[in-house]
Scaffold this motif. Structure first.
Motif, PDB file in Angstrom:
ATOM      1  N   MET A 226     -33.807  39.323 -26.273  1.00  0.00           N
ATOM      2  CA  MET A 226     -33.918  37.983 -27.053  1.00  0.00           C
ATOM      3  C   MET A 226     -33.989  38.402 -27.921  1.00  0.00           C
ATOM      4  N   ALA A 276     -28.134  29.407 -26.672  1.00  0.00           N
ATOM      5  CA  ALA A 276     -28.068  30.897 -26.548  1.00  0.00           C
ATOM      6  C   ALA A 276     -26.701  30.913 -25.825  1.00  0.00           C
ATOM      7  N   THR A 292     -30.089  37.469 -24.102  1.00  0.00           N
ATOM      8  CA  THR A 292     -29.533  36.587 -24.978  1.00  0.00           C
ATOM      9  C   THR A 292     -30.284  36.684 -26.371  1.00  0.00           C
ATOM     10  N   LEU A 294     -29.697  34.365 -29.071  1.00  0.00           N
ATOM     11  CA  LEU A 294     -30.070  32.636 -29.883  1.00  0.00           C
ATOM     12  C   LEU A 294     -29.998  32.585 -31.186  1.00  0.00           C
ATOM     13  N   ASP A 295     -29.079  32.716 -30.705  1.00  0.00           N
ATOM     14  CA  ASP A 295     -27.678  32.175 -32.439  1.00  0.00           C
ATOM     15  C   ASP A 295     -26.554  30.809 -32.197  1.00  0.00           C
ATOM     16  N   ALA A 296     -26.949  30.084 -31.312  1.00  0.00           N
ATOM     17  CA  ALA A 296     -25.373  29.345 -30.469  1.00  0.00           C
ATOM     18  C   ALA A 296     -24.604  28.970 -32.043  1.00  0.00           C
TER      19      ALA A 296
END
Length: 316
Positions: A226, A276, A292, A294-296
């Motif tokens: 992640m 994500a 995954t 985590l920087d949408a």
């Protein structure tokens, strides 16, 4: 008038392998095309020579961008596998990580299936991360020779070097990559019926938070990471322990399909908002790796994903 934009996809793929970031690759290609346009009066040769000239410019742009000693990596390149229950730790800066890139930016829409399979494998996260271990010029040599199949004399001309020097750099680069943990092939070209069924089961189980099915679709030595955290897990038992832990925040999350790095991917939405980007690598009929990102807010626009989960159309 020279046509530059038709080379954008292959140049983006080349720069992505060199730089390990879709954002930096786009910047590098844009700079390449700007430089080519500014100096177009110097170019009056044929189509193949134009391609070589653009690759020469792109290589110089990438080498300039790679002057920093910082190299991009995956979590498993930075720390040993964690144990279930350990904290995620402190997030590391974006420039630490090999970033995902949409298939549409780096893979041709049509082409020979065998060539597309090679191209998909050459943009897998593990392979791109392994490339970052090479000195920049060795990196360029290996990509041009082993991925793009240029002749040694063509690479030597591009790098203003000699054939002997190119062959020596290629030998050293191959030796370095031989020691890298690339894992088995993980892309798809295209998904077969069993793999499509696997992804359907994964999505349905993920959205229901059906832990037993999620565990069942994992490979025995599957990994999970992640970014931007160095925390990662290896092995179905450890992944199952995390998935079964009470109070999982991903309950009721939703998924939208995408494609990244030659692999299936999904936009993950929490409480209706982009959370994500999940990239999956498959091995046969199981999931071998889940990354995954985590920087949408930054990644979703690149992938053409909406920041809010689309509401179903109302019927009257």
């Amino acid at each position: 008038m020279i046509e530059l934009d038709e080379h954008r996809v292959e140049l983006t793929a080349y720069c992505y392998r060199m730089l390990g970031s879709g954002f930096e690759a786009e910047d590098a290609v844009q700079e390449t095309l700007v430089r080519a346009w500014r100096h177009r009066e110097r170019f009056d040769e044929g189509r193949s020579a134009l391609r070589s000239w653009l690759y020469s410019i792109a290589t110089n742009v990438c080498l300039d961008m790679l002057r920093s000693p910082q190299r991009r990596a995956r979590a498993m390149d930075l720390a040993p596998a964690a144990r279930p229950g350990t904290s995620l730790g402190r997030p590391l800066p974006e420039h630490t990580w090999v970033q995902p890139v949409p298939d549409s930016r780096i893979l041709p829409a049509n082409g020979d299936p065998a060539e597309l399979a090679v191209l998909r494998e050459s943009v897998r996260l593990a392979f791109v991360a392994a490339l970052q271990n090479l000195p920049p010029r060795q990196r360029a040599v290996l990509i041009l020779r082993d991925v793009l199949r240029w002749r040694a004399d063509e690479v030597a001309a591009l790098l203003d070097s000699t054939t002997a020097s190119v062959n020596s750099a290629l030998h050293r680069a191959r030796a370095t990559l031989a020691g890298a943990d690339l894992g088995p092939p993980g892309g798809f070209d295209p998904l077969d019926e069993r793999q499509r069924s696997l992804l359907d089961r994964y999505v349905a189980a993920f959205e229901r938070h059906d832990v037993e099915t999620l565990v069942a679709v994992l490979h025995e030595d599957a990994t999970m990471s992640m970014p931007p955290f160095t925390w990662w897990l290896r092995g179905r038992e450890d992944l199952a322990a995390v998935l079964r832990a009470p109070g999982q925040p991903c309950e009721n999350d939703r998924l939208l399909p995408a494609a990244a790095n030659g692999c299936p991917a999904f936009g993950q939405y929490r409480d209706g908002h982009g959370f994500a980007l999940v990239v999956l690598e498959l091995r046969g009929e199981r999931i071998a790796n889940t990354t995954t990102f985590l920087d949408a807010p930054r990644l979703f626009p690149l992938f053409g994903l909406p920041m809010s989960f689309p509401e179903p159309a109302r019927t009257t």
